[in-house]
Design a protein around this motif. Structure first.
Motif, short mmCIF file in Angstrom:
data_model
loop_
_atom_site.label_atom_id
_atom_site.label_comp_id
_atom_site.label_asym_id
_atom_site.label_seq_id
_atom_site.Cartn_x
_atom_site.Cartn_y
_atom_site.Cartn_z
N LYS A 20 -11.78 -3.19 14.29
CA LYS A 20 -11.96 -3.37 13.01
C LYS A 20 -11.18 -2.66 11.98
CE LYS A 20 -16.13 -3.94 9.79
NZ LYS A 20 -17.62 -3.96 9.61
N SER A 21 -11.02 -1.44 12.42
CA SER A 21 -10.42 -0.35 11.54
C SER A 21 -8.88 -0.94 11.49
CB SER A 21 -10.37 0.86 11.99
OG SER A 21 -11.62 1.49 11.92
N LYS A 22 -8.16 -1.46 12.41
CA LYS A 22 -6.85 -1.81 12.29
C LYS A 22 -6.62 -3.00 11.79
CE LYS A 22 -4.99 0.31 16.53
NZ LYS A 22 -4.59 0.31 18.10
N THR A 23 -7.62 -3.99 11.84
CA THR A 23 -7.75 -5.21 11.22
C THR A 23 -7.71 -4.95 9.85
OG1 THR A 23 -8.60 -6.33 13.01
CG2 THR A 23 -8.93 -7.62 11.02
N LYS A 27 -5.04 -6.17 6.98
CA LYS A 27 -5.40 -6.75 5.75
C LYS A 27 -4.94 -6.21 4.47
CE LYS A 27 -9.02 -9.53 3.90
NZ LYS A 27 -10.59 -9.84 3.64
N ALA A 28 -5.29 -5.18 4.31
CA ALA A 28 -4.93 -4.14 3.07
C ALA A 28 -3.54 -3.98 3.05
CB ALA A 28 -5.70 -3.04 3.30
N LEU A 29 -2.70 -3.77 3.98
CA LEU A 29 -1.25 -3.61 3.75
C LEU A 29 -0.66 -5.07 3.42
CD1 LEU A 29 1.47 -2.25 4.54
CD2 LEU A 29 1.36 -3.32 6.76
N PHE A 30 -1.04 -6.14 3.79
CA PHE A 30 -0.61 -7.32 3.37
C PHE A 30 -0.65 -7.92 2.13
CE2 PHE A 30 1.15 -7.45 7.53
CZ PHE A 30 2.23 -8.14 7.67
N SER A 42 0.97 3.59 -1.31
CA SER A 42 1.01 4.67 -0.46
C SER A 42 -0.02 4.48 0.46
CB SER A 42 0.50 5.81 -1.47
OG SER A 42 -0.84 5.27 -2.02
N VAL A 43 -0.29 5.52 1.41
CA VAL A 43 -1.28 5.48 2.38
C VAL A 43 -2.49 5.47 1.67
CG1 VAL A 43 -2.50 6.90 4.25
CG2 VAL A 43 0.32 6.67 4.40
N GLN A 44 -2.67 6.23 0.62
CA GLN A 44 -3.91 6.07 -0.14
C GLN A 44 -4.34 4.75 -0.61
OE1 GLN A 44 -4.26 9.17 -2.99
NE2 GLN A 44 -6.25 8.41 -4.00
N ASP A 45 -3.44 4.14 -1.01
CA ASP A 45 -3.56 2.86 -1.48
C ASP A 45 -4.09 1.86 -0.62
OD1 ASP A 45 -2.52 3.24 -4.03
OD2 ASP A 45 -0.63 2.75 -3.45
N ILE A 46 -3.39 2.09 0.75
CA ILE A 46 -3.85 1.19 1.78
C ILE A 46 -5.47 1.59 2.41
CG2 ILE A 46 -3.29 0.80 4.11
CD1 ILE A 46 -0.28 1.45 3.62
N THR A 47 -5.69 2.85 2.28
CA THR A 47 -6.92 3.24 2.96
C THR A 47 -8.17 2.97 1.87
OG1 THR A 47 -6.69 5.38 1.97
CG2 THR A 47 -6.21 5.14 4.47
N GLN A 48 -7.75 2.91 0.59
CA GLN A 48 -8.71 2.63 -0.52
C GLN A 48 -9.12 1.08 -0.22
OE1 GLN A 48 -6.97 4.06 -4.23
NE2 GLN A 48 -8.14 6.17 -3.92
N ALA A 50 -8.68 -1.04 2.22
CA ALA A 50 -9.49 -1.17 3.40
C ALA A 50 -10.73 -0.50 3.51
CB ALA A 50 -8.58 -0.63 4.76
N ASN A 51 -11.06 0.33 2.55
CA ASN A 51 -12.31 0.78 2.52
C ASN A 51 -12.47 1.84 3.69
OD1 ASN A 51 -15.21 1.71 1.31
ND2 ASN A 51 -16.00 -0.10 2.24
N LEU A 52 -11.52 2.57 4.08
CA LEU A 52 -11.39 3.54 5.16
C LEU A 52 -10.84 5.03 4.56
CD1 LEU A 52 -9.76 1.38 7.88
CD2 LEU A 52 -12.40 2.11 7.75
N ASN A 53 -11.22 5.92 5.40
CA ASN A 53 -10.83 7.21 4.89
C ASN A 53 -9.17 7.59 5.40
OD1 ASN A 53 -10.93 8.51 7.49
ND2 ASN A 53 -13.12 8.42 6.95
N ARG A 54 -8.60 8.75 5.00
CA ARG A 54 -7.24 8.80 5.69
C ARG A 54 -7.28 9.27 6.88
NH1 ARG A 54 -3.16 9.62 1.26
NH2 ARG A 54 -2.47 11.39 2.62
N THR A 55 -8.32 9.76 7.32
CA THR A 55 -8.56 10.47 8.85
C THR A 55 -8.54 9.36 9.65
OG1 THR A 55 -9.61 12.23 7.97
CG2 THR A 55 -9.95 11.79 10.36
#
Length: 199
Positions: A20-23, A27-30, A42-48, A50-55
């Motif tokens: 689920k995290s990878k999916t 999805k966020a990347l594309f 940025s990585v922060q853009d992607i994690t935000q 995706a609603n996930l944290n950078r860790t």
């Protein structure tokens, strides 16, 4: 289709949370690639998105380039499996064997057109020439092994045949996606096979 394949693979490893995290990250990347330049993501853009944290991100990927390349390799692997899976009895008849593989290629592009259109449209910016070359070379060699029709002209060196076929397929597929898939997969497959056989 890509998400389903990834889920099956990870479910065998017993951790659907990883899937689920990878999916979500893919999805966020594309989604972001459809909205802004690669250099401004940025990585922060992607994690935000995706609603996930950078860790969580860094548990799976080194950086945004690693995220992009891993997902592209997975997409290409799923595509090759889809194209070159064994043909069934319905694929027999007057059509040459190569036709069915080309048809599957265009059907797969059509079914996953959003992601592949982004890759094609942004291929120079994303600097993915090596990944694309690996995919085309692997597909060509697999096609040679799969079809007797691909081995018709021994007088032309294999590397020349490979370059000709790859250029034809890559250029035509890019044009097809960039112009909104103006012809159905069946016509694209039939036309390409006719032109390659003629040449």
């Amino acid at each position: 289709m890509f998400e389903e394949a990834a889920e099956v693979a990870d479910s065998y490893r017993g951790d659907k949370r990883i899937t689920k995290s990878k999916t979500n990250l893919k999805k966020a990347l594309f989604e972001l690639l459809a909205e802004k330049e690669w250099g401004k993501i940025s990585v922060q853009d992607i994690t935000q998105r995706a609603n996930l944290n950078r860790t969580t991100f860094y548990q799976h990927y080194q950086d945004k380039y690693d995220l992009l390349h891993q997902n592209m390799r997975d997409m290409f692997e799923v595509m090759k499996e889809d194209i070159f899976s064994p043909l069934d009895i319905d694929c027999s008849g007057e059509k040459p064997e190569a036709y069915w593989y080309v048809l599957r290629f265009y059907q797969h592009l059509q079914q996953n057109c959003d992601d592949f259109a982004i890759i094609i449209n942004r291929r120079y910016e994303l600097n993915i020439k090596e990944l694309l070359n690996d995919f085309w070379n692997d597909s060509f060699l697999t096609g040679i092994k799969k079809t007797a029709a691909a081995d018709t002209n021994r007088s032309v060196p294999l590397d020349i045949q490979r370059r000709f076929v790859i250029s034809a397929f890559a250029g035509t597929a890019a044009w097809w996606l960039e112009n909104g898939m103006p012809y159905p997969p069946e016509l694209m497959a039939e036309s390409l096979i006719k032109m390659i056989q003629k040449n």
